[in-house]
Design a protein around this motif. Structure first.
Motif, short mmCIF file in Angstrom:
data_model
loop_
_atom_site.label_atom_id
_atom_site.label_comp_id
_atom_site.label_asym_id
_atom_site.label_seq_id
_atom_site.Cartn_x
_atom_site.Cartn_y
_atom_site.Cartn_z
N VAL A 388 0.82 -1.21 0.00
CA VAL A 388 0.00 0.00 0.00
C VAL A 388 0.86 1.26 0.00
N THR A 389 1.95 1.24 0.77
CA THR A 389 2.85 2.41 0.83
C THR A 389 3.43 2.73 -0.53
N GLY A 390 3.76 1.70 -1.29
CA GLY A 390 4.37 1.94 -2.60
C GLY A 390 3.37 2.17 -3.72
N LEU A 391 2.08 2.01 -3.42
CA LEU A 391 1.07 2.06 -4.48
C LEU A 391 0.89 3.46 -5.07
N LEU A 392 0.76 4.47 -4.21
CA LEU A 392 0.50 5.82 -4.71
C LEU A 392 1.64 6.35 -5.59
N PRO A 393 2.89 6.31 -5.14
CA PRO A 393 3.95 6.82 -6.02
C PRO A 393 4.07 6.03 -7.32
#
Length: 507
Positions: A388-393
């Motif tokens: 989830v942390t890497g999803l937006l960027p």
């Protein structure tokens, strides 16, 4: 104030019904607009219709109608389809509107006064369907290089735009801005064209031959060339020189999305017009490929034009949106087939996303009476947090490059992981052996679905809202902010409301 994002579709020509290609462009723009809204931007999303020119006049005459009556009727087909496809445009401009005509005439007069528009005589070949002039050297046997139809020999008074004057400034701009045209292959195409030299452009037509157009403000015997007229919609919609606050807030456009067949107009003619007017150029022109059917370009004569309404009736709006953006890399041509659509529907939507929602809510109802449990322990949540942390960027990068298919792959990696998690944890076994762990597993699953719904929303808004509703969430999904969406935010005690399957079996 919020940062701004201005995105435009081309304005669609109203002499025929909209097809899959038109919807492809609008859906792609809609995804970018919705995504930007979810990341805190104030968005202005423009679409509309191009309603002047010889093709419209001829079509109206063939139907024994006035041109205005014909365009009033045909424009409704576009507006109705955009509603059906859940296109979230903020504005819809028609080139027959007064707000547009006034800006076009003002710009034409300004360039004439400046000396960048001047009178002359045009002699050469003209393609009515493409609304384009061609040099003798560009045509083969009197046929249009683009559409292959017969060209008309034309000789008449016209006004020319000094496009050649802006060849060097445009070339310098392109060299300094290698991301101006996307994908890079199209950029190279435009660089080659400009380096080959720009000629002055005929930008008016004799009123005696073509009366259906915006009148030239200083010559009653001339109307303004439909392409010169049409391109200006991108600034007339913002009230250029009339409502400068709106114009100054949103111009230059961040993304102007087009099909590859009209790249020259948008990446050469449009920028030179803006340079002449001393108006900033758009940030990026994105040119997508065509949709073919069984390897052939769609055409009415071949009977292979794909009707969006027929596909929607079969698989639903969101499956149609998903397939168009998932099936082919955006800059390349895509080949449409019902077989490929059904494979995507069954594998990605019904068996993957739909199954995850159904299984999760079924187990919550079975083991916790449909109420999301309060938990102190969430097993294996770290692997989901990393995703989830890497999803937006990751999605921001991919959408900035118009890599819609790759962006969907990133979202589906989270959905895939959640389905694997069910198999690994086997909640039906935990119900007997470890109720506390079962609570943690099911909390994780609804929490992941909550996050996934927000990310899915720009691509498939209807399905995302259905997931949201079935999860029992009451806050507004469209008002969510992806910058703050993370795991661990699902409110315990929420009563889920399992509904009918999101993607039912096709009959």
């Amino acid at each position: 104030m919020k940062p701004t994002f201005y995105i435009t579709t081309p304005i669609y020509y109203v002499n025929d019904k909209p097809h899959i290609g038109h919807s492809y462009t609008s859906i792609a723009c809609d995804v970018l607009a919705r995504f930007k809204r979810l990341t805190g931007y104030q968005v202005y999303f423009l679409t509309g219709t191009d309603e002047h020119g010889q093709k419209v006049a001829q079509a109206a005459k063939a139907q024994n109608q006035e041109p205005q009556a014909l365009v009033d009727l045909n424009v409704q087909t576009y507006q109705n389809l955009w509603t059906a496809l859940e296109i979230s445009n903020d504005d819809f401009i028609r080139t027959t509107e007064l707000r547009h005509k006034e800006v076009v005439q003002a710009m034409f007069a300004e360039l004439y006064k400046k000396g960048d528009i001047y009178p002359g005589q045009y002699e050469g070949w003209y393609c009515v369907p493409c609304e384009t002039f061609w040099l003798e050297s560009q045509s083969e046997k009197g046929l249009c290089p683009d559409c292959g139809r017969a060209l008309e020999k034309v000789s008449e008074k016209t006004y020319f735009f000094k496009m050649s004057k802006y060849e060097k400034p445009l070339l310098e701009y392109l060299e300094k801005h290698p991301d101006f045209v996307h994908p890079h292959g199209r950029y190279n195409e435009i660089m080659s064209l400009v380096k080959g030299g720009l000629k002055d452009l005929s930008v008016s037509r004799s009123k005696a031959r073509i009366s259906w157009g915006i009148p030239c403000p200083f010559d009653p015997d001339q109307v303004i060339y439909v392409w010169f007229d049409a391109l200006i919609n991108y600034v007339s919609a913002l009230g250029y020189k009339k409502h400068q606050d709106l114009f100054n807030r949103f111009w230059p456009a961040d993304v102007q999305m087009i099909g590859k067949d009209i790249l020259k107009f948008h990446a050469v003619i449009w920028p030179t017009m803006l340079l002449a007017l001393e108006v900033s150029l758009p940030q990026k022109i994105v040119a997508h490929g065509w949709w073919t059917v069984a390897g052939q370009k769609m055409s009415k004569s071949k009977g292979n034009v794909v009707d969006p309404y027929a596909i929607i009736a079969k698989v639903g709006v969101d499956a149609y949106r998903y397939f168009l953006l998932r099936e082919a890399p955006f800059g390349l041509d895509g080949d449409f087939s019902e077989a490929a659509l059904i494979v995507r529907y069954q594998a990605d939507l019904a068996n993957n996303l739909g199954n995850l929602v159904n299984r999760t809510l079924t187990m919550l109802e079975k083991y916790f009476a449909g109420v999301v449990p309060q938990v102190d322990f969430v097993p294996h949540v770290e692997k989901f947090k990393k995703l989830v942390t890497g999803l937006l960027p990751a999605i921001e990068r991919k959408l900035a490059a118009a890599a819609f298919s790759q962006a969907l792959e990133s979202i589906w990696s989270l959905i895939d992981q959640a389905n694997k998690y069910i198999e690994e944890e086997a909640p039906w076994k935990l119900a007997k052996s470890d109720p506390a762990r079962l609570a943690g597993v099911l909390y994780t699953l609804v929490d992941v679905l909550r996050v996934a719904a927000v990310y899915i929303y720009p691509f498939m808004p209807g399905s995302a809202l259905k997931i949201w509703e079935q999860l029992g969430l009451t806050e507004s999904l469209p008002a969510a902010n992806l910058n703050t969406v993370t795991l661990g935010q699902f409110p315990p005690g929420t009563k889920v409301q399992k509904g009918v399957p999101l993607f039912p079996k096709l009959v």
